[in-house]
Design a protein around this motif. Structure first.
Motif, PDB file in Angstrom:
ATOM      1  N   HIS A  15       0.803  -1.222   0.000  1.00  0.00           N
ATOM      2  CA  HIS A  15       0.000   0.000   0.000  1.00  0.00           C
ATOM      3  C   HIS A  15       0.839   1.277   0.000  1.00  0.00           C
ATOM      4  O   HIS A  15       0.270   2.379   0.056  1.00  0.00           O
ATOM      5  CB  HIS A  15      -0.921   0.019   1.221  1.00  0.00           C
ATOM      6  N   SER A  16       2.150   1.165  -0.056  1.00  0.00           N
ATOM      7  CA  SER A  16       3.005   2.340   0.119  1.00  0.00           C
ATOM      8  C   SER A  16       2.766   3.415  -0.942  1.00  0.00           C
ATOM      9  O   SER A  16       2.758   4.610  -0.636  1.00  0.00           O
ATOM     10  CB  SER A  16       4.481   1.928   0.141  1.00  0.00           C
ATOM     11  N   ASP A  17       2.549   2.998  -2.178  1.00  0.00           N
ATOM     12  CA  ASP A  17       2.359   3.988  -3.238  1.00  0.00           C
ATOM     13  C   ASP A  17       1.102   4.823  -3.003  1.00  0.00           C
ATOM     14  O   ASP A  17       1.097   6.043  -3.169  1.00  0.00           O
ATOM     15  CB  ASP A  17       2.284   3.304  -4.604  1.00  0.00           C
ATOM     16  N   ARG A  18       0.013   4.160  -2.598  1.00  0.00           N
ATOM     17  CA  ARG A  18      -1.234   4.888  -2.363  1.00  0.00           C
ATOM     18  C   ARG A  18      -1.137   5.762  -1.113  1.00  0.00           C
ATOM     19  O   ARG A  18      -1.683   6.863  -1.082  1.00  0.00           O
ATOM     20  CB  ARG A  18      -2.384   3.876  -2.199  1.00  0.00           C
ATOM     21  N   LEU A  19      -0.428   5.283  -0.092  1.00  0.00           N
ATOM     22  CA  LEU A  19      -0.216   6.105   1.096  1.00  0.00           C
ATOM     23  C   LEU A  19       0.612   7.340   0.752  1.00  0.00           C
ATOM     24  O   LEU A  19       0.335   8.444   1.230  1.00  0.00           O
ATOM     25  CB  LEU A  19       0.483   5.294   2.191  1.00  0.00           C
ATOM     26  N   ASN A  20       1.624   7.162  -0.085  1.00  0.00           N
ATOM     27  CA  ASN A  20       2.414   8.314  -0.528  1.00  0.00           C
ATOM     28  C   ASN A  20       1.546   9.318  -1.270  1.00  0.00           C
ATOM     29  O   ASN A  20       1.702  10.540  -1.133  1.00  0.00           O
ATOM     30  CB  ASN A  20       3.550   7.857  -1.446  1.00  0.00           C
ATOM     31  N   ALA A  21       0.611   8.807  -2.053  1.00  0.00           N
ATOM     32  CA  ALA A  21      -0.217   9.671  -2.900  1.00  0.00           C
ATOM     33  C   ALA A  21      -1.097  10.613  -2.093  1.00  0.00           C
ATOM     34  O   ALA A  21      -1.403  11.722  -2.534  1.00  0.00           O
ATOM     35  CB  ALA A  21      -1.090   8.821  -3.825  1.00  0.00           C
ATOM     36  N   ILE A  22      -1.520  10.194  -0.893  1.00  0.00           N
ATOM     37  CA  ILE A  22      -2.427  11.040  -0.100  1.00  0.00           C
ATOM     38  C   ILE A  22      -1.711  11.693   1.074  1.00  0.00           C
ATOM     39  O   ILE A  22      -2.346  12.268   1.964  1.00  0.00           O
ATOM     40  CB  ILE A  22      -3.639  10.243   0.418  1.00  0.00           C
ATOM     41  N   ASN A  23      -0.390  11.636   1.070  1.00  0.00           N
ATOM     42  CA  ASN A  23       0.399  12.217   2.160  1.00  0.00           C
ATOM     43  C   ASN A  23       0.529  13.733   1.962  1.00  0.00           C
ATOM     44  O   ASN A  23       1.365  14.190   1.186  1.00  0.00           O
ATOM     45  CB  ASN A  23       1.774  11.551   2.206  1.00  0.00           C
ATOM     46  N   ILE A  24      -0.295  14.512   2.685  1.00  0.00           N
ATOM     47  CA  ILE A  24      -0.217  15.970   2.564  1.00  0.00           C
ATOM     48  C   ILE A  24      -0.035  16.658   3.908  1.00  0.00           C
ATOM     49  O   ILE A  24       0.090  17.884   3.960  1.00  0.00           O
ATOM     50  CB  ILE A  24      -1.471  16.546   1.875  1.00  0.00           C
ATOM     51  N   PHE A  25       0.003  15.892   5.018  1.00  0.00           N
ATOM     52  CA  PHE A  25       0.185  16.502   6.329  1.00  0.00           C
ATOM     53  C   PHE A  25       1.205  15.680   7.119  1.00  0.00           C
ATOM     54  O   PHE A  25       1.175  14.445   7.073  1.00  0.00           O
ATOM     55  CB  PHE A  25      -1.143  16.534   7.105  1.00  0.00           C
ATOM     56  N   PRO A  26       2.142  16.320   7.863  1.00  0.00           N
ATOM     57  CA  PRO A  26       2.289  17.766   8.062  1.00  0.00           C
ATOM     58  C   PRO A  26       2.907  18.492   6.877  1.00  0.00           C
ATOM     59  O   PRO A  26       2.804  19.707   6.775  1.00  0.00           O
ATOM     60  CB  PRO A  26       3.186  17.856   9.290  1.00  0.00           C
ATOM     61  N   VAL A  27       3.585  17.747   5.994  1.00  0.00           N
ATOM     62  CA  VAL A  27       4.074  18.339   4.750  1.00  0.00           C
ATOM     63  C   VAL A  27       3.711  17.411   3.605  1.00  0.00           C
ATOM     64  O   VAL A  27       3.669  16.187   3.757  1.00  0.00           O
ATOM     65  CB  VAL A  27       5.601  18.575   4.778  1.00  0.00           C
TER      66      VAL A  27
END
Length: 323
Positions: A15-27
């Motif tokens: 799932h790492s790619d999808r988790l990276n895709a929605i990673n907007i917080f804290p940066v």
């Protein structure tokens, strides 16, 4: 425990790619999935050949390995979770509902305390709801150590954690505006599901993440549309006395944010600490570290570089700040 961490490693990797895709917080640096996976991988590999029946001892070894090699905010918090959860399990040879509730509660308290500025709507909120659900279960309150009680508690934990993940979208303005749930929270949910599956001899829930906003395969990489962040992430391990640790935390709060400081283990009269900070100036943060000790395993990562470490930055800092 070995099966749990091994399954969690595989799940986070998938799932790492999808988790990276929605990673907007804290940066919005698009690396939460990668950081969680690499940190969990370090924990899993550390205990692969360890021979002990003590589940607390086993998890403590895994947690320390994860802490030493933690990546980013999310990886650091995951390693804190593992090390804190291990403490109440010391001396036990099997997991039970009361032990699980106590371990999750300890991990929740420790995880909130290591952050200078803890924020709801993140992995912390998911852990808090999971711990509350475990403590509220009848099996945990009555001291029921049966497998049936453990199963009921784990399922209650999963229901609460999933609801908490869904709720993260409403707790943080950045997530509300982007219409996504928190990446760290989702990653932690996957870790909990691996625990449930491993403890009960069941499969991972393939449909667990269905319907989470931003998590559809066809959804865009949300983080790539966010404003780029200036500055760097500085991480290291360092020997500190409790007083020096408290002083350093205050100083890092003044030059950056997302400060996380967690003791790895006691050494003599001091402790090995894992330190994490986001700062516009890596040199200033490293100078502060060197006033109280010698940083080890030092990494400096561009916040705008999608999580790729920039060795050139580290080299430049070393040249500019040679003693």
């Amino acid at each position: 425990m070995k099966r749990w961490l091994s399954n969690a490693e595989v799940s986070l990797g998938n799932h790492s790619d999808r988790l990276n895709a929605i990673n907007i917080f804290p940066v919005a640096d698009g690396d939460t999935g990668t950081n969680l996976y690499l940190t969990l991988r370090a924990a899993s590999r550390a205990i692969a050949d360890v021979d002990t029946a003590d589940i607390g001892e086993l998890l403590a070894i895994a947690g320390r390995a994860a802490m030493e090699d933690a990546k980013g905010n999310s990886g650091t918090l995951l390693s804190v979770f593992l090390t804190a959860m291990a403490e109440p399990l010391q001396g036990s040879t099997r997991l039970s509902a009361p032990l699980l509730a106590t371990a999750l509660h300890r991990a929740q308290l420790r995880s909130w305390s290591v952050l200078s500025d803890p924020v709801p709507g993140t992995m912390l909120s998911v852990l808090e709801e999971a711990a509350r659900a475990a403590m509220d279960e009848e099996a945990a309150q009555s001291g029921d150590d049966s497998n049936v009680g453990l199963a009921a508690t784990l399922r209650a934990v999963m229901n609460a954690a999933l609801a908490a993940v869904v709720n993260t979208e409403l707790q943080l303005d950045a997530l509300t505006q982007a219409r996504v749930v928190d990446a760290g929270g989702v990653g932690f949910l996957l870790v909990l599901d691996a625990l449930r599956a491993s403890a009960l001899g069941e499969e991972l829930q393939e449909e667990l993440l269905d319907g989470l906003h931003g998590y559809d395969v066809q959804a865009p990489h949300i983080h790539s549309t966010m404003p780029r962040m200036e500055g760097v992430e500085v991480m290291c391990t360092i020997m500190l006395s409790p007083l020096d640790a408290a002083t350093l935390r205050l100083q890092l709060d003044e030059v950056g944010d997302s400060v996380i400081m967690s003791a790895v283990n006691a050494v003599g009269e001091g402790y090995r600490w894992r330190v994490h900070v986001h700062t516009p100036d890596a040199g200033t943060a490293i100078d502060l570290l060197r006033t109280v000790g010698e940083p080890m395993n030092l990494t400096v990562t561009e916040l705008s570089a999608d999580g790729h470490e920039t060795n050139e930055i580290i080299s430049e800092i070393h040249e500019a700040h040679e003693v």
